[in-house]
Motif scaffolding. Sequence first.
Motif, PDB file in Angstrom:
ATOM      1  N   GLN B  31       0.784  -1.238   0.000  1.00 52.48           N
ATOM      2  CA  GLN B  31       0.000   0.000   0.000  1.00 52.48           C
ATOM      3  C   GLN B  31       0.819   1.293   0.000  1.00 52.48           C
ATOM      4  OE1 GLN B  31      -3.123  -0.131   2.962  1.00 52.48           O
ATOM      5  NE2 GLN B  31      -3.819  -2.119   2.234  1.00 52.48           N
ATOM      6  N   PRO B  32       1.761   1.485   0.973  1.00 53.66           N
ATOM      7  CA  PRO B  32       2.480   2.767   0.993  1.00 53.66           C
ATOM      8  C   PRO B  32       3.328   2.975  -0.270  1.00 53.66           C
ATOM      9  CG  PRO B  32       3.083   1.379   2.895  1.00 53.66           C
ATOM     10  CD  PRO B  32       2.183   0.569   2.034  1.00 53.66           C
ATOM     11  N   GLU B  35       1.071   3.864  -3.241  1.00 52.64           N
ATOM     12  CA  GLU B  35       0.644   5.261  -3.142  1.00 52.64           C
ATOM     13  C   GLU B  35       1.698   6.209  -3.715  1.00 52.64           C
ATOM     14  OE1 GLU B  35      -0.804   6.469   0.682  1.00 52.64           O
ATOM     15  OE2 GLU B  35      -0.661   8.605   0.172  1.00 52.64           O
ATOM     16  N   GLU B  36       2.973   5.830  -3.572  1.00 54.72           N
ATOM     17  CA  GLU B  36       4.050   6.719  -4.023  1.00 54.72           C
ATOM     18  C   GLU B  36       4.112   6.882  -5.537  1.00 54.72           C
ATOM     19  OE1 GLU B  36       7.555   7.565  -2.378  1.00 54.72           O
ATOM     20  OE2 GLU B  36       7.324   6.419  -0.520  1.00 54.72           O
ATOM     21  N   MET B  39      -1.430   5.560  -6.760  1.00 54.56           N
ATOM     22  CA  MET B  39      -2.517   6.280  -6.110  1.00 54.56           C
ATOM     23  C   MET B  39      -2.675   5.796  -4.681  1.00 54.56           C
ATOM     24  SD  MET B  39      -5.623   6.424  -8.892  1.00 54.56           S
ATOM     25  CE  MET B  39      -4.995   5.476 -10.266  1.00 54.56           C
ATOM     26  N   LYS B  40      -3.399   6.589  -3.859  1.00 55.22           N
ATOM     27  CA  LYS B  40      -3.795   6.139  -2.530  1.00 55.22           C
ATOM     28  C   LYS B  40      -4.646   4.889  -2.708  1.00 55.22           C
ATOM     29  CE  LYS B  40      -3.775  10.423   0.049  1.00 55.22           C
ATOM     30  NZ  LYS B  40      -4.207  11.762  -0.355  1.00 55.22           N
ATOM     31  N   ASN B  41      -4.552   3.967  -1.749  1.00 55.15           N
ATOM     32  CA  ASN B  41      -5.211   2.684  -2.005  1.00 55.15           C
ATOM     33  C   ASN B  41      -5.395   1.865  -0.743  1.00 55.15           C
ATOM     34  OD1 ASN B  41      -2.859   0.425  -1.804  1.00 55.15           O
ATOM     35  ND2 ASN B  41      -2.031   2.408  -2.380  1.00 55.15           N
ATOM     36  N   ASP B  42      -6.225   0.829  -0.842  1.00 56.23           N
ATOM     37  CA  ASP B  42      -6.325  -0.173   0.224  1.00 56.23           C
ATOM     38  C   ASP B  42      -6.095  -1.558  -0.412  1.00 56.23           C
ATOM     39  OD1 ASP B  42      -8.649  -0.298  -1.264  1.00 56.23           O
ATOM     40  OD2 ASP B  42     -10.007  -0.175   0.440  1.00 56.23           O
ATOM     41  N   PHE B  53      -8.424   2.544  -5.739  1.00 54.96           N
ATOM     42  CA  PHE B  53      -7.343   3.502  -5.936  1.00 54.96           C
ATOM     43  C   PHE B  53      -8.020   4.874  -5.918  1.00 54.96           C
ATOM     44  CE2 PHE B  53      -5.015   0.177  -8.703  1.00 54.96           C
ATOM     45  CZ  PHE B  53      -4.270  -0.274  -7.618  1.00 54.96           C
ATOM     46  N   ARG B  54      -7.458   5.806  -5.152  1.00 50.22           N
ATOM     47  CA  ARG B  54      -8.064   7.135  -5.069  1.00 50.22           C
ATOM     48  C   ARG B  54      -7.106   8.199  -5.552  1.00 50.22           C
ATOM     49  NH1 ARG B  54      -9.165   4.619  -0.378  1.00 50.22           N
ATOM     50  NH2 ARG B  54     -11.337   4.021  -0.008  1.00 50.22           N
ATOM     51  N   GLU B  59     -11.943   7.932  -8.542  1.00 47.55           N
ATOM     52  CA  GLU B  59     -11.593   6.649  -7.954  1.00 47.55           C
ATOM     53  C   GLU B  59     -11.581   5.540  -9.000  1.00 47.55           C
ATOM     54  OE1 GLU B  59     -13.295   6.960  -3.399  1.00 47.55           O
ATOM     55  OE2 GLU B  59     -14.435   5.817  -4.886  1.00 47.55           O
TER      56      GLU B  59
END
Lengths: 101, 136
Positions: B31-32, B35-36, B39-42, B53-54, B59
């Motif tokens: 995840q981290p 994001e780099e 996208m932001k994500n879970d 993905f945000r 989204e």
Amino acid sequence: MLFKTLADPTRRAIFERLCREGEQTVRALTARSGVSQPAVSKHLRVLKHAGLVRDRHEGRQTHYSPQLGALAPLIDWTSQMAGFWQRRFDHLEDLLKRMDR
Amino acid sequence: MNKESTETLSVVTEREMPHPPEKIWRALTQQPLIEEWLMKNDFEPRVDHRFKFRADWGEVDGQVLAVEPNKTLTYTWVAMGLESVVTWTLTPTSTGTHVRVEQTGFRPDQQRAYNGAKYGWQQFFAALEQVVARTD
């Protein structure tokens, strides 16, 4: 409209040839199409109506050229995503470099 | 379900990267790290896991379809009217990894047209894309 226009194989072949080889006269297109000149002219009118070709009159000849911009609605998402992934690959490579430290 | 699966379009992006597959795999699945560069994500690399993905622009809804650690990762990618599947393939090379991502899909607003068409669209579009690429 685009799909309907290009669904006819003869018409599609004419359009593909214009895309491959560039501007041509009706006569030149007829020579290798296997259909009559009136038939080719009719296909060209349909293509023109769909915005897929443009005509230009020169003397007694009409020259047709492909209008690739008309295809944008069909290829749009793929070109969008191709650019998206290229940029993300750049970011990914930056991250991979940082992960070394 | 007639020809739907063959009447989609696809995008392939590939690049050689001077890093081992294991490291790239982490960047694709943690995840981290995702994001780099994406996208932001879970996200979780687990089959059937649903994730988002945000980004500022919206989204992406996804679901993991296949996971083969350090080799392949496949998930759905549904966003802004696009229904698609993204497949990552990592192939080790002498200097690092060949990274390939393929996105295959269609827009629902084009679906009926695609389903209705019984012609060689795939081939046709491949040829057209080459032409379009050359005229850029």
